[in-house]
Every structure is written in C-alpha cells, then in structure tokens.
Scaffold this active site. Structure first.
Site, mmCIF file in Angstrom:
data_model
loop_
_atom_site.group_PDB
_atom_site.id
_atom_site.type_symbol
_atom_site.label_atom_id
_atom_site.label_comp_id
_atom_site.label_asym_id
_atom_site.label_seq_id
_atom_site.Cartn_x
_atom_site.Cartn_y
_atom_site.Cartn_z
ATOM 1 N N THR A 27 0.852 -1.183 0.000
ATOM 2 C CA THR A 27 0.000 0.000 0.000
ATOM 3 C C THR A 27 0.890 1.235 0.000
ATOM 4 O O THR A 27 2.096 1.147 0.216
ATOM 5 C CB THR A 27 -0.912 0.044 1.240
ATOM 6 N N LEU A 56 3.203 -1.247 4.731
ATOM 7 C CA LEU A 56 2.506 -0.016 5.104
ATOM 8 C C LEU A 56 3.527 1.109 5.086
ATOM 9 O O LEU A 56 4.589 0.994 5.702
ATOM 10 C CB LEU A 56 1.869 -0.145 6.488
ATOM 11 N N VAL A 82 7.527 -2.206 7.046
ATOM 12 C CA VAL A 82 7.490 -0.745 6.998
ATOM 13 C C VAL A 82 8.112 -0.259 5.693
ATOM 14 O O VAL A 82 9.236 -0.625 5.353
ATOM 15 C CB VAL A 82 8.224 -0.138 8.205
ATOM 16 N N LYS A 83 7.372 0.559 4.991
ATOM 17 C CA LYS A 83 7.805 1.064 3.689
ATOM 18 C C LYS A 83 8.366 2.473 3.857
ATOM 19 O O LYS A 83 7.686 3.361 4.380
ATOM 20 C CB LYS A 83 6.605 1.069 2.743
ATOM 21 N N VAL A 84 9.608 2.671 3.417
ATOM 22 C CA VAL A 84 10.255 3.979 3.528
ATOM 23 C C VAL A 84 10.784 4.395 2.161
ATOM 24 O O VAL A 84 11.101 3.543 1.328
ATOM 25 C CB VAL A 84 11.404 3.975 4.562
#
Length: 222
Positions: A27, A56, A82-84
């Site tokens: 997402t 996310l 965790v998307k960075v």
C-alpha cells in the site's frame, strides 16, 4: 515468484485472496486516499486478511519521524513491513528499524545504485518502479535485470526484488523470466492475467457440446 496486490481496497484483496493468489500486499498513501473510511481500520483489516507480508508506508520524511511511525505501523501486526522512501533519511531509518527486527521495504527505487544501497542498509525488499521508467522512455525491465545481476554477485545480501509500478501482464511475464522475487500488481492487471479469449471460447464450446449430450440423455447426472 511471489505475487502481492498493490491496493488498499478490501473487496479486491478478499477477491484474489480467496483464489489463493496473494502472497502479500503493498500500500501507499495514494492508494489509502482512494478508499473510504478510516485508514487505520483498513490497515488493521488488511493485516488480518493476509497472512503474508503487508507493506505499510510512512508519511514522515525525516529520520526520527520515519522510525517512530514505522514502529507504530508495526503494531498493526507481525506481518507488517514498513515502507520507507529511497532517501538518505529513509536508508538511515531502514538501518535503525531493521536492526530492531522490523522488516523494511525501500520504495521509489529507480537505479541499480539505489537498490544496492537499500540492500546494504538492511532492506528486506527493494521496490524498483518499472512503469514510471517506461513512461520517460527508459526500459524498466533493464533495471530489474541489473539489480538481479548485482545481487547474484553478493549472496550475503538477502534483499528481495519487489517489482512495482506494474502496468500490464507482460511486465509480470518479463519479471518472472528475469527471476524477480516478488511482483506487486494493481487489481486490474491481475484481472487481465486471469483472462484469455480462447479460454472463454473453449468453455462456451464445452458447455454447448454438453447440452447436446444432456438432450440425448435426459437422465444423465455427473
């Protein structure tokens, strides 16, 4: 090759998950903004529906903000990644979060150099955006091949190549031929992959022929 769905739409997620097709979800804030309701409720529901990894994305752009937000996102489930973004602070956050056992997906990758640096920082996934490269006249699949070749030289790098910004089914075929680890697809692309005109025609012919059999043998049951 694992298949992730690139959406926050619960209906689409349930539809394809019921077919056994989904290994995970990706997402981003743009996808979240398209859905009605509270994003927090959606994120919680997605992590319950999907057993695999759910990426996310943080919306903070500074190191401390990304780390704090990443830790909060991880609370939605043990399957949260965790998307960075691929920025200096993003890589710093990747190193910090991954060192605490929180998996990270480094997104918005457009070069082999960026992919290598993301892997060095401890990313579980690196997300090259192939469609956006195609849009500016470059061949996005060449990037996937370059990253694959580089990672192959260094087995200690465990980072998986997650092909993103997929525009059509041929992107999926090309990614699979190269040997990408994961491809994340919009629901529309996955719908197209399910379909072929000859499949439809063949099924219609089978059913027509079976109707003839039934007409000649009214008591037949299968």
């Amino acid at each position: 090759m694992k298949i992730f769905l690139d959406t926050a739409n619960l209906e689409s997620i349930k539809k394809f998950n019921d077919m056994g097709l989904l290994d995970g979800i990706t997402t981003n804030p743009s996808l979240m903004s398209k859905e009605k309701g509270n994003p927090k409720d959606a994120m919680e529901e997605i992590t319950k529906i999907i057993k695999g990894d759910v990426s996310l994305e943080v919306v903070s752009t500074d190191f401390s903000g990304m780390v704090d937000e990443g830790k909060r996102l991880r609370q939605y489930g043990d399957n949260v990644v965790v998307k960075v973004p691929m920025t200096p602070d993003g890589l710093k956050a990747c190193k910090s979060l991954s060192s605490e056992g929180i998996p990270v997906n480094v997104t918005l990758v457009f070069s082999p150099n960026q992919a290598l640096l993301a892997a060095k920082s401890g990313a579980k996934y690196v997300s090259p955006f192939i469609g956006r490269l195609d849009d500016i006249g470059q061949d996005g699949m060449n990037l996937i091949q370059d990253i694959k070749d580089i990672f192959k030289n260094y087995p200690h790098l465990k980072t998986e190549i997650l092909v993103a910004s997929v525009r059509h089914p041929m992107h999926v075929v090309e990614a699979a031929k190269i040997g990408a680890d994961v491809v994340t697809l919009p629901p529309g692309v996955l719908d197209k992959m399910l379909q072929h005109p000859l499949t439809k025609i063949g099924l219609e012919n089978f059913l027509k022929d079976w109707e003839k059999v039934k007409a000649e043998n009214p008591d037949i049951k299968i």
